[in-house]
Design a protein around this motif. Sequence first.
Motif, short mmCIF file in Angstrom:
data_model
loop_
_atom_site.label_atom_id
_atom_site.label_comp_id
_atom_site.label_asym_id
_atom_site.label_seq_id
_atom_site.Cartn_x
_atom_site.Cartn_y
_atom_site.Cartn_z
N GLU A 28 65.23 -32.98 -101.90
CA GLU A 28 66.19 -33.14 -103.09
C GLU A 28 65.14 -33.57 -104.11
O GLU A 28 64.16 -34.84 -103.57
N TYR A 74 64.30 -32.04 -112.19
CA TYR A 74 63.84 -30.65 -112.14
C TYR A 74 63.18 -30.21 -113.41
O TYR A 74 64.20 -29.73 -114.23
N HIS A 132 65.51 -22.72 -107.05
CA HIS A 132 66.82 -23.32 -107.83
C HIS A 132 66.70 -22.92 -109.39
O HIS A 132 67.73 -22.89 -110.15
N ARG A 155 66.71 -30.04 -115.77
CA ARG A 155 68.03 -30.02 -115.17
C ARG A 155 68.62 -31.37 -115.65
O ARG A 155 68.21 -32.32 -115.91
N GLU A 169 73.21 -32.63 -112.36
CA GLU A 169 73.03 -31.30 -111.60
C GLU A 169 73.98 -30.22 -111.75
O GLU A 169 74.06 -29.44 -110.85
N TYR A 171 73.52 -24.42 -112.78
CA TYR A 171 72.45 -24.85 -111.81
C TYR A 171 73.24 -25.01 -110.40
O TYR A 171 74.32 -25.29 -110.49
#
Length: 868
Positions: A744, A748, A755, A774, A778, A795
Amino acid sequence: MELVKAALAEALRLLRLHGPCTSLQSSGTPAPTRDSSITAPPGLPPTCSPSLVSRGTQTEEKLEMEPSSGPPGLSNGPPALPGASEEPSGTQSEGGCSSSSGAGSPGPPGILRPVQPLQRSDTPRRNSSSSSSPSERPRQKLSRKAASSANLLLRSGSTESRGSKDPLSSPGGPGSRRSNYNLEGISVKMFLRGRPITMYIPSGIRSLEELPSGPPPETLSLDWVYGYRGRDSRSNLFVLRSGEVVYFIACVVVLYRPGGGPGGPGGGGQRHYRGHTDCVRCLAVHPDGVRVASGQTAGVDKDGKPLQPVVHIWDSETLLKLQEIGLGAFERGVGALAFSAVDQGAFLCVVDDSNEHMLSVWDCSRGAKLAEIKSTNDSVLAVGFSPRDSSCIVTSGKSHVHFWNWSGGAGVPGNGTLTRKQGVFGKYKKPKFIPCFVFLPDGDILTGDSEGNILTWGRSVSDSKTPGRGGTKETYTIVAQAHAHEGSIFALCLRRDGTVLSGGGRDRRLVQWGPGLVALQEAEIPEHFGAVRAIAEGLGSELLVGTTKNALLRGDLAQGFSPVIQGHTDELWGLCTHPSQNRFLTCGHDRQLCLWDGEGHALAWSMDLKETGLCADFHPSGAVVVVGLNTGRWLVLDTETREIVSDVTDGNEQLSVVRYSPDGLYLAIGSHDNMIYIYSVSSCGTKSSRFGRCMGHSSFITHLDWSKDGNFIMSNSGDYEILYWDVAGGCKLLRNRYESRDREWATYTCVLGFHVYGVWPDGSDGTDINSLCRSHNERVVAVADDFCKVHLFQYPCARAKAPSRMYSGHGSHVTSVRFTHDDSYLVSLGGKDASIFQWRVLGAGGSGPSPVPPSRTPSLSPASSLEV
């Protein structure tokens, strides 16, 4: 000779006997096929069938890039799919031929087991390979050894030949341009510039079909635009009847309310006209103070097709377009325009940016062209109708003032004529440029030039030799001159009381002139705001001043001026948002570092970096911020005092990304020297020491992110690599990328990864996406592309050709996007247009304007984006 021929024939026979079977064990060498007419002599092992050899060779060519070692549980290669014609269905026997009975020893890890054709049901032939005579076994062992060596050599080839560094890769033809789903459900593969990029699917995702599809429920609404285009444009600042100030930047015309309404300095607010498809270059306000004409430059779309310049006439109260004028009639762009005055603004005069600077007159209500003529090969900087007579038009620019007589041709399109009389300077020095002019109430004209002089052009009755068929009754000659400024005069403005304001370039002075050009009052603009570019009269004695450093000032000559709108003056790249406040920091090629207050829509502070700033990031405490420069230097500054607490240089290449770990204990510096420098951080970011270096990329670093535990880094590079690093374990490169599939990430921003691979368009060259971010919750991903668009995706975005919500407004490539700490706003940076857009993020059921119905436009994913 006969003996030699016999020996060669025997050698070829032996090669045919053993070549096909052993080639099936080799993962790189194609197995030679044997003619079906040739049969094995009695007592010798039968050869493999032609169909078997062909099928085994094709299958192995697809998987020749796969090393024998792989992710846990996958060391023997991908499992076979039931009913798949390309997959093996038998087991590999020692000799290399297949056995459908399941008996026999399995082959080496990663080696495909070929399929036994159904028509070959002869049992002795099928089992003869495993029951060979003792005399044949040494030869078979030598053959297997040679095949193993060939396999090793093939596996040590280049990355391009293997297609990937990964233990497993998904299938797909060499011509594929999109992602392909791996048959084993382990990875997906996409191609950028023909280079395969493999991304592993997290273990929690059983199928790509279960991922969200469709555009996100969240939408964006343009909340505020920072900046003003004063650096290189004119005719860009006016005040409407409503008291709103209208100006432009990028593709947006901004209507700013200096007073009243929530938010903004002095209680101001903004509205935006966003009907243009490329950068706006000039404005004109109708005599009714409501309608506005704005002209845009030419451009190109994503596919390289030209976007034609055009003029929009729109209502400033409703922001609705009323008329589109000149589509296909202008070249390069619209340089200047003006409404007529005495006939209620029925006509519009336009000068384009072609080589001949075509001058045309248009009927505003019908959008019809009434007259057109080539004006001059020199630059035209200003145009205007006489307020006393619409048949008189004036243009000025490089070394000229032209007085035009227009006969309307009874309003019939194309029947009007334009005739020119050139202004004669006589005994006065002819200036290089005449950037501005203004009509006085008595009909005279004042011009401001590059010598700092104001010339008065008086009317005189023309003689019979005056050229033209329009029956010209008056002409203009110079009757007075006054030296007003040091350097060029950029702006002249007629006030309601009949006085005139002039704005200087080099001396930055604003001077009020009375009758006879007598100076009445003056004020000087502070140096850091730049020179005066435009002047507009507001309510009462209030003045609005636009400057060459893209600032909009408000005030009067007595009390001075203060900024209400500010912006950068050159290309922007660096952007970061505060970890706990609606604040963000920007930097760029103008060497300015600016901290912005997103709630108050104002500049909190700025400082001169002396060098180009390219990237920045706040420490999780918010106490300090790190800024990466183009020389390899990076600075750490106190956000309150602006004091530099650290100044370090790593290499001599530019820095492209700086990022603190989520716990604030590490700082990663991504450089164009292909390395990531890691520093340990203490004392809330004020102290740092070198911890190590991450070396392994074969190109410059473009993006990086920290894991949520602060121990690992994911990084992208200029050659489209995705690498993972164990920072806490000593900055080690994690060779097995499969093991990082479930990790994780705290942020991002990497543009390559499972992803987010769905944000990439077909046929991308790898530079179409400049930035990605991101949201903290999320739920969505914001993307900045090379086609002036901001996109919003769901996402995770792990489906090919994922749909998005697409937002326009920037006039150049969008260089960066970031969400604020609570995801209430998204900030985007324009590149060459030097604009900063602050977008309000609206939830699925939130208030705000409804998105426009889907429309196809040239952008990142034209078939799957909804333009809003």
